[in-house]
Design an enzyme around this catalytic site. Structure first.
Site, PDB file in Angstrom:
ATOM      1  N   GLU A 178       0.826  -1.213   0.000  1.00 52.39           N
ATOM      2  CA  GLU A 178       0.000   0.000   0.000  1.00 52.39           C
ATOM      3  C   GLU A 178       0.858   1.260   0.000  1.00 52.39           C
ATOM      4  OE1 GLU A 178      -2.803   0.412   3.251  1.00 52.39           O
ATOM      5  OE2 GLU A 178      -3.565   2.280   2.473  1.00 52.39           O
ATOM      6  N   LYS A 215      -2.479  -1.927  -3.223  1.00 47.45           N
ATOM      7  CA  LYS A 215      -3.534  -1.074  -2.655  1.00 47.45           C
ATOM      8  C   LYS A 215      -3.146   0.384  -2.842  1.00 47.45           C
ATOM      9  CE  LYS A 215      -6.022  -0.139   1.655  1.00 47.45           C
ATOM     10  NZ  LYS A 215      -6.779  -0.751   2.743  1.00 47.45           N
TER      11      LYS A 215
HETATM   12  P1  13P Z   1      -9.484   4.238   3.999  1.00 48.18           P
HETATM   13  O1  13P Z   1     -10.292   3.478   2.973  1.00 48.18           O
HETATM   14  O2  13P Z   1     -10.316   4.827   5.092  1.00 48.18           O
HETATM   15  O3  13P Z   1      -8.522   5.204   3.355  1.00 48.18           O
HETATM   16  O4  13P Z   1      -8.595   3.168   4.759  1.00 48.18           O
HETATM   17  C1  13P Z   1      -7.948   2.212   4.028  1.00 48.18           C
HETATM   18  C2  13P Z   1      -6.695   1.844   4.676  1.00 48.18           C
HETATM   19  O5  13P Z   1      -6.469   0.710   5.001  1.00 48.18           O
HETATM   20  C3  13P Z   1      -5.690   2.898   4.885  1.00 48.18           C
HETATM   21  O6  13P Z   1      -4.479   2.333   5.242  1.00 48.18           O
END
Ligand code: 13P
Length: 336
Positions: free
Chosen positions: A175, A217
């Site tokens: 991510e 992500k």
């Molecule tokens: P949000 O969808 O609220 O941005 O959170 C996703 C997430 O895992 C952020 O690290």
């Protein structure tokens, strides 16, 4: 097909997405206090157990990301949280980074920590039932940022994390979140996000990661939240696809977007358009925290005993997101 690829597809296929319920205790405390609920381990468990025993878990949610406290909690029925998740057919996952700290020599930027002792922690999480993990790198956009240093050091950490996770037979969610804070244009977001993602894959490849056994992500491509030049949802979808098509190797099975501060409807509509236009081979789905839980949390906070009512709100949101992951969502469906 590798075992890791099978897990990734189990999480992402057929319009399923990920419930990101891995708020740290600090973040969850902010969310609960904002709706006037005291943040105790019991209340955090009660809300999460309510979501995880909802009907939509069976047909919409392929994976749930947990925080360390939650993966160790026992529910009111005596089952562990990972068992509750697995019994719905979804895969339990765990956030394993220990948070973003100031980056030395560029202290306005962040570097995500958590590599020390990670191999041992992963073994423990595997025994508790986790089959995938999450690590979030975070970058902000301004004239100077993200710097080459932040882009390189976070990519390096994401790759070292991914190697350890795959060694432990789990799927790493990679991510790299480019934040929407600021007045930058969507074009800036496109350029910076592309640079960040390309660097991540350069490092993942250097660390010999099995790319068929990861989930990316990313953020969607948006103008900054203070920008005067917002773009249409159609353009968000087009720019997001352009970015991913040009930055992500084709072996990657799927992409699960974060919502990143978009409203529930905005995050759903943008995902829907991305899927309608999708000309890539990637599965495009959701890994939402706020955009899946916001309304449910608000409803629950008014009467924490109203489990069915809270679940109805969550089921609706999860179903809308799953329709969007199939390109079948319409705004009319929101009111049915
Ligand atoms: P949000 O969808 O609220 O941005 O959170 C996703 C997430 O895992 C952020 O690290």
């Amino acid at each position: 097909m590798s075992e890791l690829n099978k897990i990734a597809l189990k999480i992402l296929a057929n319009g399923k997405g990920i419930l990101a319920a891995d708020e740290s205790n600090g973040t969850m405390t902010k969310r609960l206090e904002a709706v006037n609920v005291q943040s105790t381990p019991e209340n955090r468990l009660a809300f999460r157990e309510t979501l995880l025993s909802s009907e939509s878990m069976n047909d919409c949610i392929g994976g749930v990301i947990l925080f360390d406290e939650t993966i160790n909690q026992i529910t009111s029925t005596g089952k562990s949280i990972p068992d509750v998740i697995s019994s719905t057919g979804a895969v339990p996952g765990i956030k394993v980074d220990t948070g973003a700290k100031n980056l030395a020599n560029s202290p306005k930027e962040k570097i995500t920590e958590g590599l020390d002792g990670l191999r041992e922690r992963l073994k423990k999480y595997y025994e508790l039932g986790a089959r995938f993990t999450k690590w979030r790198g975070v970058y902000s956009i301004s004239e100077k940022y993200p710097s080459k240093l932040a882009i390189h050091s976070n990519a390096h950490a994401l790759a070292r994390y991914s190697a350890l996770v795959q060694e432990c037979e789990m799927v790493p969610i990679v991510e790299p979140e480019v934040l929407m804070d600021g007045d930058h244009s969507a074009e800036d977001c496109l350029n910076k996000t592309s640079e960040v993602i390309k660097k991540c894959f350069e490092e993942l490849i250097l660390h010999e990661i099995d790319l068929s056994g990861i989930i990316l992500k990313p953020n969607m491509i948006l103008a900054g939240n203070n920008s005067k030049n917002k773009i249409s949802n159609e353009e968000v979808a087009e720019k997001t696809l352009e970015c991913l098509k040009n930055s992500v190797p084709s072996e990657v099975p799927g992409i699960a977007f974060l919502s990143g501060g978009q409203s529930e409807i905005e995050a759903t509509e943008n995902l829907n358009l991305i899927n309608k236009k999708n000309y890539t081979n990637f599965i495009m789905t959701y890994s939402y925290g706020r955009a899946l839980q916001q309304s449910a949390l608000k409803f629950w906070s008014t009467d924490t005993k109203n489990i069915i009512g809270t679940q109805n709100v969550f089921n609706h949101r999860a179903r809308m997101c799953t329709l969007a992951a199939q390109g079948k969502w319409t705004s009319e469906l929101e009111n049915k």
